[in-house]
Design a protein around this motif. Structure first.
Motif, PDB file in Angstrom:
ATOM      1  N   LEU A  53      -6.922   1.527   6.167  1.00 37.87           N
ATOM      2  CA  LEU A  53      -7.011   0.397   5.247  1.00 37.87           C
ATOM      3  C   LEU A  53      -6.070   0.573   4.059  1.00 37.87           C
ATOM      4  O   LEU A  53      -5.528  -0.414   3.531  1.00 37.87           O
ATOM      5  CB  LEU A  53      -8.445   0.217   4.766  1.00 37.87           C
ATOM      6  N   THR A  54      -5.859   1.812   3.620  1.00 37.30           N
ATOM      7  CA  THR A  54      -4.930   2.061   2.526  1.00 37.30           C
ATOM      8  C   THR A  54      -3.523   1.615   2.918  1.00 37.30           C
ATOM      9  O   THR A  54      -2.809   0.981   2.122  1.00 37.30           O
ATOM     10  CB  THR A  54      -4.928   3.551   2.149  1.00 37.30           C
ATOM     11  N   LYS A  55      -3.117   1.941   4.138  1.00 42.03           N
ATOM     12  CA  LYS A  55      -1.798   1.523   4.621  1.00 42.03           C
ATOM     13  C   LYS A  55      -1.731   0.014   4.813  1.00 42.03           C
ATOM     14  O   LYS A  55      -0.659  -0.592   4.712  1.00 42.03           O
ATOM     15  CB  LYS A  55      -1.482   2.237   5.926  1.00 42.03           C
ATOM     16  N   LEU A  56      -2.873  -0.597   5.107  1.00 45.45           N
ATOM     17  CA  LEU A  56      -2.906  -2.034   5.384  1.00 45.45           C
ATOM     18  C   LEU A  56      -3.001  -2.882   4.126  1.00 45.45           C
ATOM     19  O   LEU A  56      -2.790  -4.097   4.165  1.00 45.45           O
ATOM     20  CB  LEU A  56      -4.105  -2.324   6.307  1.00 45.45           C
ATOM     21  N   GLU A  57      -3.319  -2.264   2.998  1.00 47.68           N
ATOM     22  CA  GLU A  57      -3.613  -3.015   1.762  1.00 47.68           C
ATOM     23  C   GLU A  57      -2.483  -3.969   1.342  1.00 47.68           C
ATOM     24  O   GLU A  57      -2.760  -5.135   0.997  1.00 47.68           O
ATOM     25  CB  GLU A  57      -3.939  -2.053   0.626  1.00 47.68           C
ATOM     26  N   PRO A  58      -1.202  -3.564   1.337  1.00 47.90           N
ATOM     27  CA  PRO A  58      -0.155  -4.520   0.931  1.00 47.90           C
ATOM     28  C   PRO A  58      -0.155  -5.787   1.787  1.00 47.90           C
ATOM     29  O   PRO A  58       0.043  -6.890   1.265  1.00 47.90           O
ATOM     30  CB  PRO A  58       1.138  -3.715   1.109  1.00 47.90           C
ATOM     31  N   VAL A  83     -13.096  -5.256   0.129  1.00 46.92           N
ATOM     32  CA  VAL A  83     -13.083  -4.468   1.358  1.00 46.92           C
ATOM     33  C   VAL A  83     -13.533  -3.060   0.996  1.00 46.92           C
ATOM     34  O   VAL A  83     -12.956  -2.436   0.099  1.00 46.92           O
ATOM     35  CB  VAL A  83     -11.678  -4.431   1.987  1.00 46.92           C
ATOM     36  N   SER A  84     -14.576  -2.570   1.662  1.00 47.03           N
ATOM     37  CA  SER A  84     -15.126  -1.265   1.293  1.00 47.03           C
ATOM     38  C   SER A  84     -15.459  -0.458   2.543  1.00 47.03           C
ATOM     39  O   SER A  84     -15.678  -1.010   3.623  1.00 47.03           O
ATOM     40  CB  SER A  84     -16.386  -1.429   0.438  1.00 47.03           C
TER      41      SER A  84
END
Length: 623
Positions: free
Chosen positions: A342-347, A399-400
C-alpha cells in the motif's frame, strides 16, 4: 391428681383440640382420615356445595371419576399393606358442580405397630395444571420441547415433544443424556454440543443457542435448534441444565431453497449482464470487420482493425473480472506485506481520488500474507474507485491496516471470519453510503447502486479475496459512508526475493522444437502460426492422450505449450507425466479458465497477444 387438677387438664386438652381443629380447618389442603376399607372418617373441610355429613362415612371412590378409581384404590391398598406414603395425581370435585386437579398423598396411621387408618392430604393444583396446559399448548404450537440434564449421573428428563424430535422411547428413569450425545447427535456435531454443555456447567450460564444435526434410530437425519440454562443448587453449584429443543429441518430446507432461488436470480443477472456487454462489443467487432473487409485501401482498414483490437481487449478485461468473481483465475501466490504494498501504491491512490478527496493512510500492520500482489492491488483500486464515486463533490477516504487476532468468542466480526490471525485491511469513506436493502447483494456481479456502474468492481474484489483464503465485509448506511474490511490470513513465512529477469533482446527461435497441445482448433491454429513465423518447429496434438503418444514417437522436444482445461487428461496431468519422463523439458501452461487456484508452473492467461506469447517462451527457454 385432684378434681381441680383434672378439670384444668381437660380444659387444656379441649383448648388444644380446638386449636388443632382450627389449624386443620384453616389449611387450604383437604386433610382427611380414611378407614382401612376406604371410607372418610374425618375431613377438615369440604368443597363448596357439599356438607360434611355427605362426605363422612362415604367411600372415597364415590367422589372420583371412574377412570381414576383404579389408581386411587391401588394407592390406598399400597399404603395399607406397605406402611409407606403413596403419591398420585387425580381428578376430583372442586365444587359440587366443577371438577379439578389434585395432587394427593396417602400416609398410614400407626397404632401399636399396626396400620389402623390412613391420612389423605389432597392439594388443589387446578390453577397450576391449567397454567401448565396453557404453557404446553404454546410449546406445542411452536414445536418446542423441554428437557433437563442432571450433572450428577448424566440422566435427565424429556417431554413428549422432545421425545418425538429425538425418537426417544425409553422412560425418564432410563434416559441418559450423555449416552444420547453419542447415539443421537450427528458425529460431526457431537464435539460442539458437548463443549456447549460443558461451558454451561463450568460457567453456570447459558447453553447455546446452537443448531446441530441428529440421527434417528432409523437413520433419518434431522436439524434441531437447542438452548438452555444452568440451574444452581443450594450450595451455588450447577446441578442440572434445563433447556428447549425445536425441529428446524423444514426451516433449513426452506432456507436452502431460498438460497438456491437467490443463486438462480444472481445467475440470471450475471447471464443478462454478460450477454448485454458481449453483444455490444460483438456488434462493434463484427461491424468493423465487415467494414474492413470492404475497404479499398490499407489506410482505410487500419483504424477499423484497431477498433476491433480495442474492443477485443475490452472483452478480455470483462472475462478477467468474471473469472476473478468466480475464483477461477490462476494466481501466483507470494508472501508479501500489505502495508509495504500500500505504501508503494499510495501515489496512484492520490491520483485516482483527485484533489477534491483527502486520503489518509494508517498502516500499522507488520504481518505478512500469501496473496497475488497484482490482484491485491486490484482489490484496493476497486475499493478506492468505489469510494471516490460515492463522493462526487468532496470527502475523505482512510486506508488502514492492522494485525488482528479473531477469537472463538468474538462477536464484533462477521460470523464467516473463522478464529485465527489476520491482517485487516480497511477502506472507509464518508460518502453517500449504501441502502440496507442493497447490502445483501452488494458483492453480486452486475448489481450496482449507481448510474453508469458496471456492477463488477465489488464482485471482483469478493472473488479475489475469497480465492486468497480471506473474507471481505461491508458496513454502511445511507448518509453514513461505507467501510469495507478485508481479512487476509497471516503467515509466518519470510519474503523471498524474486530473481531478476531481463527482457529478451529477440523473441525469435533458435532451432527449438515445440509440442503444442490445444483442443480448440482456432486457438491451436493461431498459436501454431505465431510460433512458426518466429521459426519454431511445431508439432501439434489435440488432447493429452494424443500428446503422450506424439512425444513418445517424435521426442525430443525443447518445450511443451499446453492448454489446461481439455477433454480427458488435463494440461496439469500432461505436464507432470512428460516432465517426469524428460526432466529438461520446459513447460508453459495456458488457459482461459481453470478450476485450480494456484499456478503449478509458468502460466499464460488467455487471451494473449502473439508478442506476449513469444516473449514468455523466450524467457522460459533462456531461463
Amino acid at each position: 391428681m385432684t378434681d381441680a387438677g383434672k378439670d384444668e387438664e381437660i380444659r387444656r386438652l379441649q383448648d388444644e383440640v380446638r386449636r388443632l381443629t382450627a389449624m386443620l380447618q384453616s389449611a387450604p389442603d383437604f386433610i382427611s382420615q380414611v378407614s382401612l376399607d376406604g371410607k372418610f372418617l374425618y375431613v377438615n373441610h369440604v368443597s363448596a356445595g357439599f356438607e360434611p355429613t355427605q362426605v363422612v362415612g362415604a367411600p372415597v371412590l364415590t367422589f372420583l371419576p371412574p377412570s381414576y378409581q383404579e389408581r386411587v384404590q391401588g394407592a390406598l391398598r399400597a399404603a395399607r399393606e406397605t406402611g409407606r406414603t403413596q403419591e398420585y395425581a387425580t381428578f376430583g370435585p372442586v365444587t359440587s358442580e366443577e371438577m379439578g386437579h389434585y395432587l394427593t398423598r396417602i400416609s398410614p396411621m400407626m397404632e401399636g405397630g399396626a396400620v389402623t387408618s390412613l391420612v389423605m392430604v389432597a392439594t388443589d393444583v387446578t390453577a397450576l395444571e391449567e397454567s401448565r396446559t396453557l404453557l404446553q399448548v404454546a410449546l406445542n404450537a411452536r414445536g418446542l420441547g423441554i428437557w433437563t440434564y442432571k450433572i450428577a449421573d448424566g440422566g435427565g428428563t424429556a417431554d413428549e415433544t422432545t421425545r418425538r424430535i429425538f425418537g426417544i422411547t425409553e422412560p425418564d428413569s432410563e434416559l441418559h443424556i450423555t449416552g444420547m450425545l453419542q447415539d443421537r447427535i450427528h458425529p460431526d456435531d457431537r464435539a460442539a454440543v458437548a463443549e456447549g454443555l460443558a461451558q454451561a456447567v463450568r460457567g453456570g450460564g447459558a447453553y447455546g443457542p446452537i443448531e446441530h444435526r441428529i440421527l434417528h434410530p432409523n437413520g433419518e437425519l434431522r436439524w434441531v435448534a437447542a438452548s438452555g440454562i444452568a440451574v444452581l443448587d443450594h450450595r451455588g453449584e450447577v446441578s442440572r441444565v434445563v433447556g428447549s429443543v425445536m425441529d428446524i429441518t423444514l426451516r433449513r430446507a426452506l432456507e436452502a431453497r431460498l438460497a438456491e432461488t437467490q443463486k438462480l436470480e444472481s445467475i440470471g443477472r450475471l447471464a443478462g449482464g454478460v450477454a448485454h456487454d458481449f453483444n455490444n462489443m460483438l456488434t462493434a467487432i463484427l461491424g468493423n470487420l465487415d467494414l474492413a473487409s470492404s475497404a479499398s485501401t490499407l489506410d482505410e482498414s487500419q483504424p477499423l482493425l484497431a477498433e476491433v483490437r480495442l474492443t477485443a481487449e475490452r472483452c478480455a478485461a470483462l472475462t478477467q473480472q468474471l473469472l476473478a468473481f468466480a475464483r477461477r483465475q490462476v494466481i501466483e501466490l507470494k508472501v508479501l506485506e500489505p502495508s509495504s504494498l500500500l505504501t508503494k501504491l499510495e501515489p496512484l491512490l492520490h491520483r485516482l481520488l483527485g484533489e477534491h478527496i483527502r486520503l489518509r493512510m494508517s498502516l500499522r500492520s507488520e504481518g505478512r500474507v500469501r496473496a497475488d500482489a497484482s490482484q491485491l492491488e486490484q482489490v484496493v483500486l476497486n475499493l478506492i474507485t468505489n469510494a471516490r464515486d460515492s463522493m462526487p463533490s468532496a470527502g475523505h477516504v482512510e486506508v488502514s491496516t492492522r494485525d488482528l487476532v479473531v477469537l472463538q468468542e468474538d462477536t464484533l466480526h462477521d460470523p464467516e471470519v473463522a478464529p485465527g490471525r489476520y491482517v485487516l485491511l480497511t477502506v472507509a469513506d464518508d460518502g453517500a453510503g449504501i441502502a440496507p436493502a442493497a447490502l445483501p447483494q452488494i458483492f453480486e456481479p452486475f448489481f450496482t447502486t449507481r448510474a453508469g456502474g458496471t456492477g463488477l468492481g465489488l464482485a471482483t474484489c469478493y472473488g479475489i479475496v475469497k480465492q486468497s483464503g480471506g473474507h471481505i465485509t461491508v458496513q454502511s448506511g445511507l448518509g453514513k459512508g461505507s467501510t469495507f474490511s478485508v481479512y487476509l490470513p497471516r503467515v509466518d513465512e519470510t519474503e523471498k526475493a524474486e530473481p531478476v529477469r531481463t527482457v529478451p533482446a529477440s523473441t525469435a527461435a533458435r532451432g527449438e522444437r515445440v509440442l503444442l497441445v490445444e483442443d480448440e482448433p482456432v486457438v491451436r491454429s493461431v498459436v501454431q502460426r505465431t510460433l512458426e513465423r518466429a521459426h519454431y518447429e511445431v508439432v501439434t496434438a489435440t488432447c493429452g492422450e494424443e500428446a503422450l503418444a506424439t512425444a513418445a514417437r517424435e521426442a525430443p522436444f525443447d518445450l511443451l505449450v499446453t492448454d489446461i482445461m481439455m477433454p480427458g487428461m488435463s494440461g496439469w496431468e500432461l505436464g507432470a507425466q512428460l516432465g517426469a519422463r524428460w526432466p529438461n523439458l520446459r513447460i508453459l501452461y495456458m488457459s482461459g479458465y481453470t478450476e485450480g487456484s494456484e499456478a503449478r508452473g509458468p502460466f499464460l492467461q488467455k487471451p494473449f497477444m502473439p508478442a506476449d506469447l513469444l516473449a514468455t517462451l523466450r524467457k522460459l527457454l533462456d531461463g
